[in-house]
Design an enzyme around this catalytic site. Structure first.
Site, PDB file in Angstrom:
ATOM      1  N   LYS A  13      -0.832  20.177 -85.767  1.00 24.20           N
ATOM      2  CA  LYS A  13       0.259  20.396 -85.347  1.00 24.20           C
ATOM      3  C   LYS A  13       0.353  21.069 -84.102  1.00 24.20           C
ATOM      4  O   LYS A  13       0.978  20.617 -83.003  1.00 24.20           O
ATOM      5  CB  LYS A  13       1.394  20.825 -86.403  1.00 24.20           C
ATOM      6  N   ARG A  88      10.389  22.807 -93.656  1.00 22.08           N
ATOM      7  CA  ARG A  88       9.265  22.888 -94.469  1.00 22.08           C
ATOM      8  C   ARG A  88       9.735  22.867 -95.765  1.00 22.08           C
ATOM      9  O   ARG A  88       8.868  22.641 -96.855  1.00 22.08           O
ATOM     10  CB  ARG A  88       8.461  24.224 -94.405  1.00 22.08           C
ATOM     11  N   ARG A 127     -10.918  28.375 -87.407  1.00 22.41           N
ATOM     12  CA  ARG A 127     -10.097  28.670 -86.271  1.00 22.41           C
ATOM     13  C   ARG A 127     -10.208  29.613 -85.652  1.00 22.41           C
ATOM     14  O   ARG A 127     -10.157  30.769 -86.274  1.00 22.41           O
ATOM     15  CB  ARG A 127      -8.473  28.295 -86.804  1.00 22.41           C
ATOM     16  N   ARG A 162      -6.733  34.361 -87.525  1.00 20.01           N
ATOM     17  CA  ARG A 162      -5.529  34.558 -88.223  1.00 20.01           C
ATOM     18  C   ARG A 162      -5.749  35.355 -89.399  1.00 20.01           C
ATOM     19  O   ARG A 162      -6.487  34.949 -90.515  1.00 20.01           O
ATOM     20  CB  ARG A 162      -4.587  33.476 -88.235  1.00 20.01           C
ATOM     21  N   ARG A 173      -1.728  28.179 -99.328  1.00 15.38           N
ATOM     22  CA  ARG A 173      -0.920  27.448 -98.326  1.00 15.38           C
ATOM     23  C   ARG A 173      -0.849  26.065 -98.572  1.00 15.38           C
ATOM     24  O   ARG A 173       0.156  25.162 -98.346  1.00 15.38           O
ATOM     25  CB  ARG A 173      -1.320  27.722 -96.723  1.00 15.38           C
TER      26      ARG A 173
HETATM   27  P1  AP5 Z   1      -4.020  23.639 -85.630  1.00  9.94           P
HETATM   28  O1  AP5 Z   1      -3.402  22.782 -84.298  1.00  9.94           O
HETATM   29  O2  AP5 Z   1      -4.004  25.318 -85.424  1.00  9.94           O
HETATM   30  O3  AP5 Z   1      -3.187  23.214 -87.000  1.00  9.94           O
HETATM   31  P2  AP5 Z   1      -1.564  23.401 -87.428  1.00  9.94           P
HETATM   32  O4  AP5 Z   1      -1.340  22.366 -88.047  1.00  9.94           O
HETATM   33  O5  AP5 Z   1      -1.034  24.119 -86.196  1.00  9.94           O
HETATM   34  O6  AP5 Z   1      -2.154  24.705 -88.421  1.00  9.94           O
HETATM   35  P3  AP5 Z   1      -1.300  26.140 -88.979  1.00  9.94           P
HETATM   36  O7  AP5 Z   1      -2.205  26.691 -89.626  1.00  9.94           O
HETATM   37  O8  AP5 Z   1      -0.708  26.638 -87.785  1.00  9.94           O
HETATM   38  O9  AP5 Z   1      -0.247  25.538 -89.799  1.00  9.94           O
HETATM   39  P4  AP5 Z   1       0.401  26.194 -90.862  1.00  9.94           P
HETATM   40  O10 AP5 Z   1       1.607  25.225 -91.218  1.00  9.94           O
HETATM   41  O11 AP5 Z   1      -0.256  26.744 -92.025  1.00  9.94           O
HETATM   42  O12 AP5 Z   1       0.939  27.602 -89.870  1.00  9.94           O
HETATM   43  P5  AP5 Z   1       2.319  28.122 -89.378  1.00  9.94           P
HETATM   44  O13 AP5 Z   1       2.046  29.148 -88.238  1.00  9.94           O
HETATM   45  O14 AP5 Z   1       3.240  26.830 -89.447  1.00  9.94           O
HETATM   46  O15 AP5 Z   1      -5.451  23.283 -85.838  1.00  9.94           O
HETATM   47  C1  AP5 Z   1      -6.158  23.984 -86.787  1.00  9.94           C
HETATM   48  C2  AP5 Z   1      -7.570  24.130 -86.442  1.00  9.94           C
HETATM   49  O16 AP5 Z   1      -8.157  22.694 -86.521  1.00  9.94           O
HETATM   50  C3  AP5 Z   1      -8.005  24.645 -85.097  1.00  9.94           C
HETATM   51  O17 AP5 Z   1      -9.237  25.326 -85.024  1.00  9.94           O
HETATM   52  C4  AP5 Z   1      -8.058  23.231 -84.164  1.00  9.94           C
HETATM   53  O18 AP5 Z   1      -9.096  23.504 -83.012  1.00  9.94           O
HETATM   54  C5  AP5 Z   1      -8.961  22.397 -85.436  1.00  9.94           C
HETATM   55  N1  AP5 Z   1      -8.496  21.186 -84.908  1.00  9.94           N
HETATM   56  C6  AP5 Z   1      -7.301  20.594 -84.278  1.00  9.94           C
HETATM   57  N2  AP5 Z   1      -7.505  19.216 -84.386  1.00  9.94           N
HETATM   58  C7  AP5 Z   1      -8.628  18.869 -84.910  1.00  9.94           C
HETATM   59  C8  AP5 Z   1      -9.453  17.552 -85.071  1.00  9.94           C
HETATM   60  N3  AP5 Z   1      -8.850  16.543 -84.588  1.00  9.94           N
HETATM   61  N4  AP5 Z   1     -10.745  17.749 -85.221  1.00  9.94           N
HETATM   62  C9  AP5 Z   1     -11.160  18.952 -85.712  1.00  9.94           C
HETATM   63  N5  AP5 Z   1     -10.495  20.114 -85.788  1.00  9.94           N
HETATM   64  C10 AP5 Z   1      -9.354  20.039 -85.297  1.00  9.94           C
HETATM   65  O19 AP5 Z   1       2.967  28.892 -90.703  1.00  9.94           O
HETATM   66  C11 AP5 Z   1       2.285  30.062 -91.058  1.00  9.94           C
HETATM   67  C12 AP5 Z   1       3.093  30.844 -92.103  1.00  9.94           C
HETATM   68  O20 AP5 Z   1       4.469  31.176 -91.324  1.00  9.94           O
HETATM   69  C13 AP5 Z   1       3.399  29.992 -93.251  1.00  9.94           C
HETATM   70  O21 AP5 Z   1       2.506  30.093 -94.388  1.00  9.94           O
HETATM   71  C14 AP5 Z   1       4.947  30.539 -93.700  1.00  9.94           C
HETATM   72  O22 AP5 Z   1       4.541  31.792 -94.533  1.00  9.94           O
HETATM   73  C15 AP5 Z   1       5.415  30.945 -92.244  1.00  9.94           C
HETATM   74  N6  AP5 Z   1       6.312  29.809 -91.929  1.00  9.94           N
HETATM   75  C16 AP5 Z   1       6.373  29.274 -90.808  1.00  9.94           C
HETATM   76  N7  AP5 Z   1       7.270  28.416 -90.782  1.00  9.94           N
HETATM   77  C17 AP5 Z   1       7.907  28.434 -91.940  1.00  9.94           C
HETATM   78  C18 AP5 Z   1       9.010  27.607 -92.170  1.00  9.94           C
HETATM   79  N8  AP5 Z   1       9.671  26.496 -91.660  1.00  9.94           N
HETATM   80  N9  AP5 Z   1       9.505  27.932 -93.559  1.00  9.94           N
HETATM   81  C19 AP5 Z   1       8.867  29.126 -94.175  1.00  9.94           C
HETATM   82  N10 AP5 Z   1       7.700  29.906 -93.820  1.00  9.94           N
HETATM   83  C20 AP5 Z   1       7.276  29.463 -92.640  1.00  9.94           C
HETATM   84 MG    MG Z   2       0.158  25.905 -86.000  1.00 15.09          MG
END
Ligand code: AP5
Ligand code: MG
Ligand code: ZN
Length: 215
Positions: A13, A88, A127, A162, A173
């Protein structure tokens, strides 16, 4: 254009959102990034969010909804935006509908970046994220390696792993996503807004699929 990016942790994402920002000229709103920035500043909200993030659990709905409501009231969103990692839960999705309704606006597309769980574990385990929050670029030690180890290609800042990118928290997660967030796929499908994109393959190809899906 107001886009919701749906997908499991590590589905890409953030990676795709950053490319869309360049292409469409609309901002990315990532609730995860907002919490990490608040933590870096040491605000009470950031410290509270950390206790949930470290366990891989969701931050409580009232906190998240408050943060998003405030962000969506800012004046830089005339051309639209991308929501990355929000909503979410069903409660968040309904709250978003209410906020938008009050503004006389609506979501144009919900893009699901679809990636199998085992691939997600591999992506998150390797990552590396840029420490400079204004940049926030993501790399991967194998799939998307930076030119120089430990250094961001884009801004030259240090890359870090991270706290929640360890195998135990990643599994947690994933469980939380499948239980609490995956039902939103049907929610957006029922509204006729869902665009499912196959999220495995080269980053550029997935970007092209997303562009097609929202064209
Ligand atoms: P990346 O693009 O970083 O993936 P992402 O989908 O953004 O993953 P996140 O870990 O950020 O998602 P998340 O939902 O767990 O975390 P968030 O910060 O939202 O890509 C991942 C890796 O893959 C990278 O190394 C990249 O280089 C690689 N990659 C990308 N594309 C690729 C491809 N095509 N092929 C191979 N490799 C590839 O949330 C974190 C925490 O915050 C949550 O756990 C929760 O506690 C809290 N939180 C955030 N939002 C909310 C909400 N709305 N409600 C409640 N809690 C929340
Ligand atoms: Mg992200
Ligand atoms: Zn950077």
């Amino acid at each position: 254009m107001r886009i919701v990016l749906l997908g499991g942790p590590g589905s890409g994402k953030g990676t795709q959102a950053k490319m869309l920002v360049e292409k469409l000229g609309i901002p990315q709103i990532s609730t995860g990034d907002i919490f990490r920035a608040a933590l870096k500043e040491g605000t009470p909200m950031g410290l509270k969010a950390k206790t949930y993030m470290d366990k891989g659990e969701l931050v409580p709905d009232d906190v998240v909804i408050g943060v998003v409501e405030e962000r969506l009231s800012k004046p830089d969103l005339d051309k639209g935006y991308m929501l990355d990692g929000f909503p979410r839960t069903l409660a968040q999705a309904k709250a978003l509908d209410k906020i938008l309704e009050a503004q006389g606006k609506s979501i144009s597309h919900a893009v699901l970046v679809d990636v199998p769980d085992e691939e997600l574990v591999k992506r998150l385990s390797g990552r590396r994220t840029c420490r400079n929050s204004a940049c926030g670029a993501m790399f991967h030690v194998i799939f998307n390696a930076p030119k120089k180890e430990g250094v961001c290609d884009i801004c030259g800042s240090e890359l870090y792993q991270r706290d929640d990118d360890n195998e135990k928290t990643i599994r947690e997660r994933l469980g939380v996503y499948n239980k609490q967030t995956a039902p939103l796929v049907q929610y957006f499908a029922d509204k006729g807004l869902l665009r499912k994109v196959q999220g495995v393959g080269p980053i550029e190809e997935i970007f092209a699929r997303i562009e097609n899906a929202i064209a």
